[in-house]
Scaffold this motif. Structure first.
Motif, PDB file in Angstrom:
ATOM      1  N   GLY A 409       1.032  -1.240   0.152  1.00 14.06           N
ATOM      2  CA  GLY A 409       0.373   0.070   0.309  1.00 14.06           C
ATOM      3  C   GLY A 409       1.628   1.299  -0.842  1.00 14.06           C
ATOM      4  N   LEU A 410       2.201   1.012  -0.280  1.00 13.75           N
ATOM      5  CA  LEU A 410       3.078   2.173  -0.166  1.00 13.75           C
ATOM      6  C   LEU A 410       3.481   2.890  -1.796  1.00 13.75           C
ATOM      7  CD1 LEU A 410       4.993   1.324   2.875  1.00 13.75           C
ATOM      8  CD2 LEU A 410       3.204   2.878   2.903  1.00 13.75           C
ATOM      9  N   LEU A 411       3.411   3.972  -2.013  1.00 14.76           N
ATOM     10  CA  LEU A 411       4.143   4.073  -2.965  1.00 14.76           C
ATOM     11  C   LEU A 411       5.506   5.014  -2.791  1.00 14.76           C
ATOM     12  CD1 LEU A 411       3.112   6.319  -6.362  1.00 14.76           C
ATOM     13  CD2 LEU A 411       5.035   6.059  -5.261  1.00 14.76           C
ATOM     14  N   ASN A 412       6.687   4.217  -2.841  1.00 16.03           N
ATOM     15  CA  ASN A 412       8.152   5.728  -2.171  1.00 16.03           C
ATOM     16  C   ASN A 412       8.823   5.785  -3.043  1.00 16.03           C
ATOM     17  OD1 ASN A 412       7.641   3.664   0.408  1.00 16.03           O
ATOM     18  ND2 ASN A 412       9.188   2.141  -0.655  1.00 16.03           N
ATOM     19  N   ILE A 413       9.376   7.120  -2.892  1.00 13.63           N
ATOM     20  CA  ILE A 413      10.235   7.660  -4.013  1.00 13.63           C
ATOM     21  C   ILE A 413      11.195   8.045  -3.331  1.00 13.63           C
ATOM     22  CG2 ILE A 413      10.070  10.189  -4.605  1.00 13.63           C
ATOM     23  CD1 ILE A 413       7.103   8.985  -5.390  1.00 13.63           C
TER      24      ILE A 413
END
Length: 510
Positions: A409-413
């Motif tokens: 559920g995460l979108l990492n940058i």
């Protein structure tokens, strides 16, 4: 070509994940071990809802803009890009299913109008669709905190307005636009064919039960089995590549079918209306074999129409060059410790390639370090996800920045320039993975796709499949992090000093 078993699929399919055979004893041991781990972690880790509540409270601090759009039906793909000179600069698209979105109100001042395309997957009660929408994005440093933080998770966003709907022949698994002409879009469904659409020329449709599907402008043939996810369009010329369950990568040119920015209608004498209506079929320029399992993703080299790469369930990363034949130029046999799901080639530096895998990691390869005998180690392994990585993409705004989304559920940058640097901001946790500088936690279920918008710097569209958390539907979000997060630290500190001096000066005046 409706899905053959719509009633059996309660939500989108897993991304090419085949369950590995296990004996009964092994399954029991794994279940007991998982149960003990869950019990031990319950007291330590906050629930998904608690994490989300914490994230939402920080939205006014972390974001310069955010729009949250509830989807009635799940979606597996979304894109954002410039549509045409006459259309708004941001195009959102998605595929899937469900009732039509409403026409929504406009934000009154200082808006950059944006567009999106999205897939929509249904249970058969309504058709699967490809939806094109405009999104109104406020310019940087304009939105008030209440505009971006006070949203209803169960409602459609007032900043997203549907522009056009296409009724898609089957589920929309993947959407890709032609970079030179983004109104021409390719889609993957559960078939061997790639469908090409001129979305501006296509008529708007109403997604009602029994409606006939929209007719693709071109049909690309060449796969011998379903090609469901691996799809890319060349950034320099109108070429398309695709991968599928037949373990092959197929290359097409659609150059001869485009004129004046539109797909040329080619009605051949003697053809019946049905055949002509479906659009002409285009055969492949080459079929490339070298994978030993399903090809999950493909990407073109940014500087060459003849070079591309692919990844698959065989854990291989393969580089191809159409000028030297249909076999692998370089094959990395063990690129990850599990199936590979995604790949992207750096548009700023064509030596760097990203891969994401079911082993929860993102790896970065330098093709100068790879050899034809399958030997090649990644130059770095990024570990910041707790579940399978589903999508990776380099940022168009900075050559060292990229994003990764996963089933956690995460979108990492990430910024690989920060890897190995000892100078960190004081607030940075010691447990933060190297290179990770922002984490978008606005989705409560697996983030199946995201896309940087090339026209609006640092703006991202992302979509989650919420079937596991809410029992159905999905969430589309358009967001832009605060520039205080990605700008150089010395620049931010200098600006804060100026602001402090201004405040002192104003307060000292009589």
């Amino acid at each position: 070509m409706e899905s053959s078993q719509p009633q059996q699929q309660q939500g989108p399919k897993k991304r090419g994940r085949k369950p590995k055979p296990k004996d009964e004893k092994e399954q029991q041991q794994q279940q007991q071990s998982a149960g003990k781990m869950k019990e031990g972690k319950k007291a330590q880790q906050p629930s998904v809802d608690e994490k989300y509540t914490q994230w939402k409270s920080l939205v006014p601090v972390l974001y310069d803009w955010l729009a949250n759009h509830n989807l009635v039906w799940p979606s597996l793909s979304c894109r954002s890009y410039s549509f045409s000179p006459r259309a708004p600069p941001f195009f959102l698209g998605w595929g899937g299913g469900g009732a039509g979105d409403r026409s929504l109100s406009k934000l009154p001042t200082r808006i950059d109008s944006v567009s999106t395309s999205q897939s929509r997957q249904t249970d058969g009660s309504v058709p699967n669709t490809l939806v094109i929408a405009n999104c109104e994005v406020v310019k940087p440093r304009v939105a008030a905190a209440e505009h971006i933080s006070q949203f209803n998770e169960e409602a459609r966003s007032p900043f997203v307005k549907k522009y056009k709907t296409l009724i898609h022949p089957g589920e929309v698994n993947r959407i890709r636009e032609l970079p030179q002409n983004s109104k021409i879009v390719a889609t993957h469904t559960d078939s061997p064919d790639v469908l090409i659409w001129d979305v501006e020329a296509q008529p708007n449709r109403h997604a009602v039960l029994g409606a006939t599907h929209s007719r693709p402008d071109l049909i690309l043939t060449g796969h011998q089995d379903n090609a469901e996810f691996a799809l890319a369009m060349c950034p320099t010329e109108p070429y398309v590549i695709s991968g599928g369950k037949d373990k092959s990568v197929v290359l097409w040119s659609i150059q001869d079918h485009i004129s004046g920015g539109s797909i040329v209608k080619q009605n051949k004498p003697g053809e019946g209306n049905d055949k002509t209506a479906e659009g002409p079929s285009v055969g492949p320029r080459g079929i490339f074999c070298g994978h030993e399992d399903t090809v999950e993703d493909v990407a073109f080299c940014p500087s060459s129409v003849q070079e591309f790469c692919s990844v698959g369930d065989d854990s291989c990363l393969i580089l191809w060059d159409a000028r030297v034949g249909t076999g692998p130029t370089i094959k990395v046999e063990k690129a990850h410790d599990a199936d590979l799901h995604c790949v992207d080639w750096n548009p700023h530096d064509d030596n760097l390639i990203l891969t994401g895998s079911a082993d929860n990691t993102v790896r970065m390869f330098d093709r100068r370090n790879l050899t034809s005998n399958g030997v090649g180690s990644p130059i770095y392994k990024f570990e910041g996800h707790r579940a399978a990585v589903l999508c990776v993409q380099w940022s168009p705004d900075k050559s060292s920045v990229f994003g990764s989304s996963a089933e956690d559920g995460l979108l990492n940058i990430w910024d690989y320039d920060k890897v190995g640097k000892k100078v960190e901001r004081p607030s940075k946790s010691a447990s933060t993975p190297a290179g990770l500088f922002f984490q978008h936690a606005g989705h409560r279920d697996k983030v199946v796709d995201f896309h940087w918008n090339a026209s609006d710097p640092w703006t991202v569209v992302s979509v989650s499949d919420d079937c596991d958390s809410t029992g159905g539907g999905g969430t589309l979000q358009i967001w832009r992090m605060s520039d205080l997060i990605y700008r150089p630290e010395e620049e931010v500190l200098a600006e804060l000093e100026k602001f402090k001096s201004h405040v002192i000066s104003c307060s000292s005046k009589p």
